[in-house]
Design a protein around this motif. Structure first.
Motif, PDB file in Angstrom:
ATOM      1  N   LEU A  26      -8.409  18.939  15.685  1.00  0.00           N
ATOM      2  CA  LEU A  26      -7.536  19.500  15.127  1.00  0.00           C
ATOM      3  C   LEU A  26      -7.418  19.460  14.004  1.00  0.00           C
ATOM      4  O   LEU A  26      -7.921  20.069  12.871  1.00  0.00           O
ATOM      5  CB  LEU A  26      -6.295  20.028  15.636  1.00  0.00           C
ATOM      6  CG  LEU A  26      -6.015  20.396  16.861  1.00  0.00           C
ATOM      7  CD1 LEU A  26      -4.308  20.593  17.184  1.00  0.00           C
ATOM      8  CD2 LEU A  26      -5.631  22.048  16.417  1.00  0.00           C
ATOM      9  N   ARG A  27      -7.483  18.736  13.319  1.00  0.00           N
ATOM     10  CA  ARG A  27      -7.354  17.299  12.098  1.00  0.00           C
ATOM     11  C   ARG A  27      -8.836  17.804  11.980  1.00  0.00           C
ATOM     12  O   ARG A  27      -8.895  17.691  10.064  1.00  0.00           O
ATOM     13  CB  ARG A  27      -6.985  16.026  12.086  1.00  0.00           C
ATOM     14  CG  ARG A  27      -6.736  15.060  11.332  1.00  0.00           C
ATOM     15  CD  ARG A  27      -6.354  14.010  10.727  1.00  0.00           C
ATOM     16  NE  ARG A  27      -7.936  13.260  10.837  1.00  0.00           N
ATOM     17  CZ  ARG A  27      -7.468  11.288  10.621  1.00  0.00           C
ATOM     18  NH1 ARG A  27      -6.261  11.393  10.672  1.00  0.00           N
ATOM     19  NH2 ARG A  27      -8.385  10.834  10.937  1.00  0.00           N
ATOM     20  N   ASN A  28      -9.831  17.387  12.374  1.00  0.00           N
ATOM     21  CA  ASN A  28     -11.115  17.434  12.199  1.00  0.00           C
ATOM     22  C   ASN A  28     -11.346  18.738  11.831  1.00  0.00           C
ATOM     23  O   ASN A  28     -12.366  18.924  10.968  1.00  0.00           O
ATOM     24  CB  ASN A  28     -12.452  16.557  12.808  1.00  0.00           C
ATOM     25  CG  ASN A  28     -12.165  15.304  13.360  1.00  0.00           C
ATOM     26  OD1 ASN A  28     -11.347  14.872  12.340  1.00  0.00           O
ATOM     27  ND2 ASN A  28     -12.475  14.682  14.015  1.00  0.00           N
ATOM     28  N   ARG A  29     -10.805  20.188  12.318  1.00  0.00           N
ATOM     29  CA  ARG A  29     -11.209  20.993  12.222  1.00  0.00           C
ATOM     30  C   ARG A  29     -10.162  21.781  11.062  1.00  0.00           C
ATOM     31  O   ARG A  29     -10.251  23.411  10.483  1.00  0.00           O
ATOM     32  CB  ARG A  29     -11.360  22.339  13.908  1.00  0.00           C
ATOM     33  CG  ARG A  29     -12.035  21.823  14.231  1.00  0.00           C
ATOM     34  CD  ARG A  29     -12.018  22.710  15.423  1.00  0.00           C
ATOM     35  NE  ARG A  29     -13.125  22.587  16.653  1.00  0.00           N
ATOM     36  CZ  ARG A  29     -13.456  21.502  17.187  1.00  0.00           C
ATOM     37  NH1 ARG A  29     -12.417  20.665  17.546  1.00  0.00           N
ATOM     38  NH2 ARG A  29     -14.979  21.366  18.250  1.00  0.00           N
ATOM     39  N   ARG A  30      -9.451  20.736  10.516  1.00  0.00           N
ATOM     40  CA  ARG A  30      -9.035  21.184   9.235  1.00  0.00           C
ATOM     41  C   ARG A  30      -7.563  22.207   9.827  1.00  0.00           C
ATOM     42  O   ARG A  30      -6.802  23.258   8.461  1.00  0.00           O
ATOM     43  CB  ARG A  30      -9.324  21.787   7.608  1.00  0.00           C
ATOM     44  CG  ARG A  30     -10.494  20.849   7.234  1.00  0.00           C
ATOM     45  CD  ARG A  30     -10.781  21.176   5.992  1.00  0.00           C
ATOM     46  NE  ARG A  30     -11.643  20.743   5.184  1.00  0.00           N
ATOM     47  CZ  ARG A  30     -12.731  19.996   5.841  1.00  0.00           C
ATOM     48  NH1 ARG A  30     -13.363  20.427   7.148  1.00  0.00           N
ATOM     49  NH2 ARG A  30     -13.546  18.772   4.812  1.00  0.00           N
ATOM     50  N   GLN A  31      -6.946  21.608  10.771  1.00  0.00           N
ATOM     51  CA  GLN A  31      -5.888  22.856  11.467  1.00  0.00           C
ATOM     52  C   GLN A  31      -4.759  22.914  11.270  1.00  0.00           C
ATOM     53  O   GLN A  31      -3.810  22.529  11.526  1.00  0.00           O
ATOM     54  CB  GLN A  31      -6.204  23.804  12.684  1.00  0.00           C
ATOM     55  CG  GLN A  31      -7.104  24.405  12.726  1.00  0.00           C
ATOM     56  CD  GLN A  31      -7.725  24.758  14.905  1.00  0.00           C
ATOM     57  OE1 GLN A  31      -7.059  24.930  15.299  1.00  0.00           O
ATOM     58  NE2 GLN A  31      -8.981  25.907  14.586  1.00  0.00           N
ATOM     59  N   ILE A  32      -4.976  21.029  11.175  1.00  0.00           N
ATOM     60  CA  ILE A  32      -3.982  20.530  10.938  1.00  0.00           C
ATOM     61  C   ILE A  32      -4.225  18.990   9.661  1.00  0.00           C
ATOM     62  O   ILE A  32      -5.299  18.770   9.717  1.00  0.00           O
ATOM     63  CB  ILE A  32      -2.769  19.340  11.472  1.00  0.00           C
ATOM     64  CG1 ILE A  32      -3.359  18.669  12.274  1.00  0.00           C
ATOM     65  CG2 ILE A  32      -2.053  20.021  12.835  1.00  0.00           C
ATOM     66  CD1 ILE A  32      -3.335  17.298  13.908  1.00  0.00           C
ATOM     67  N   GLY A  33      -3.382  18.958   8.994  1.00  0.00           N
ATOM     68  CA  GLY A  33      -3.013  17.632   8.079  1.00  0.00           C
ATOM     69  C   GLY A  33      -4.054  16.491   7.562  1.00  0.00           C
ATOM     70  O   GLY A  33      -3.101  16.021   9.096  1.00  0.00           O
ATOM     71  N   VAL A  34      -4.772  15.480   7.337  1.00  0.00           N
ATOM     72  CA  VAL A  34      -4.660  14.434   7.731  1.00  0.00           C
ATOM     73  C   VAL A  34      -3.477  13.544   7.513  1.00  0.00           C
ATOM     74  O   VAL A  34      -3.681  12.404   8.397  1.00  0.00           O
ATOM     75  CB  VAL A  34      -5.423  13.566   6.324  1.00  0.00           C
ATOM     76  CG1 VAL A  34      -6.757  11.995   6.542  1.00  0.00           C
ATOM     77  CG2 VAL A  34      -6.611  14.483   6.037  1.00  0.00           C
ATOM     78  N   ASP A  35      -2.636  13.769   6.829  1.00  0.00           N
ATOM     79  CA  ASP A  35      -1.526  13.060   6.979  1.00  0.00           C
ATOM     80  C   ASP A  35      -0.323  13.719   8.147  1.00  0.00           C
ATOM     81  O   ASP A  35       0.646  12.640   8.050  1.00  0.00           O
ATOM     82  CB  ASP A  35      -0.201  12.994   5.529  1.00  0.00           C
ATOM     83  CG  ASP A  35      -2.218  11.725   4.459  1.00  0.00           C
ATOM     84  OD1 ASP A  35      -2.310  11.448   5.334  1.00  0.00           O
ATOM     85  OD2 ASP A  35      -1.905  12.269   2.796  1.00  0.00           O
ATOM     86  N   GLU A  36      -0.555  14.950   8.580  1.00  0.00           N
ATOM     87  CA  GLU A  36       0.201  15.540   9.775  1.00  0.00           C
ATOM     88  C   GLU A  36       0.338  14.821  10.662  1.00  0.00           C
ATOM     89  O   GLU A  36      -0.582  14.377  10.907  1.00  0.00           O
ATOM     90  CB  GLU A  36       0.214  16.760   9.762  1.00  0.00           C
ATOM     91  CG  GLU A  36       0.481  17.833   8.290  1.00  0.00           C
ATOM     92  CD  GLU A  36       0.222  19.214   8.685  1.00  0.00           C
ATOM     93  OE1 GLU A  36       0.916  19.605   9.072  1.00  0.00           O
ATOM     94  OE2 GLU A  36      -0.835  19.860   7.986  1.00  0.00           O
ATOM     95  N   THR A  37       1.442  14.897  11.046  1.00  0.00           N
ATOM     96  CA  THR A  37       1.949  13.990  12.869  1.00  0.00           C
ATOM     97  C   THR A  37       1.948  15.293  13.649  1.00  0.00           C
ATOM     98  O   THR A  37       2.825  14.351  14.656  1.00  0.00           O
ATOM     99  CB  THR A  37       2.846  12.931  11.907  1.00  0.00           C
ATOM    100  OG1 THR A  37       3.748  13.659  12.027  1.00  0.00           O
ATOM    101  CG2 THR A  37       1.741  11.630  11.405  1.00  0.00           C
ATOM    102  N   THR A  38       2.682  16.231  13.629  1.00  0.00           N
ATOM    103  CA  THR A  38       2.680  17.209  14.270  1.00  0.00           C
ATOM    104  C   THR A  38       1.889  17.815  14.381  1.00  0.00           C
ATOM    105  O   THR A  38       1.001  18.866  13.715  1.00  0.00           O
ATOM    106  CB  THR A  38       4.480  18.182  13.406  1.00  0.00           C
ATOM    107  OG1 THR A  38       5.500  17.013  13.249  1.00  0.00           O
ATOM    108  CG2 THR A  38       4.395  19.620  14.466  1.00  0.00           C
ATOM    109  N   MET A  39       1.874  19.003  15.283  1.00  0.00           N
ATOM    110  CA  MET A  39       0.614  19.029  16.040  1.00  0.00           C
ATOM    111  C   MET A  39       1.033  20.235  16.919  1.00  0.00           C
ATOM    112  O   MET A  39       2.075  20.256  17.875  1.00  0.00           O
ATOM    113  CB  MET A  39      -0.307  19.056  16.277  1.00  0.00           C
ATOM    114  CG  MET A  39      -0.550  17.824  17.706  1.00  0.00           C
ATOM    115  SD  MET A  39      -1.782  17.185  18.028  1.00  0.00           S
ATOM    116  CE  MET A  39      -1.986  17.181  20.576  1.00  0.00           C
TER     117      MET A  39
END
Length: 111
Positions: A38-51
């Motif tokens: 999800l992070r690599n696809r920019r669906q969550i931010g690099v510093d986000e911990t919630t998905m």
């Protein structure tokens, strides 16, 4: 060809993991893999911990080769250890390094 080779390597890694990893390692690996995808696809931010986590315990058990009872037990253990919490189709990772350590996961394997 490169995409197919990556897919095959991912499938082989998943099959080997089912046979040699503990239940806790399987679930931790899967959650870490989903997080980094999800992070690599920019669906969550690099510093986000919630998905987003619209996966049921039954689905998680099917993906990791575990019974629903065993899946529930492992999820409760990881929650009690402060690794993550899951509620209302969201998962909050409290200790990403620990999650990766438990699952023996390296984010270089996810593209």
């Amino acid at each position: 060809t490169r995409i197919q080779a990556r897919y095959m390597a991912s499938c082989q890694s998943a099959m080997l993991g089912l046979g040699r990893k503990s239940a806790e390692q399987r679930i931790a690996y899967l959650i870490a893999e989903l997080y980094f995808r999800l992070r690599n696809r920019r669906q969550i931010g690099v510093d986000e911990t919630t998905m987003p986590f619209p996966i049921t315990q039954e689905m998680l058990g099917d993906m990791t080769g575990l019974t629903p009872v065993h899946t529930n037990w492992v999820l409760r253990k990881l929650r009690a250890d402060g690794v993550f919490t899951a509620e209302r189709q969201r998962l909050v990772i409290h200790d990403l390094a620990r999650l990766q350590e438990i699952g023996e996961f390296s984010n270089t394997s996810v593209e």
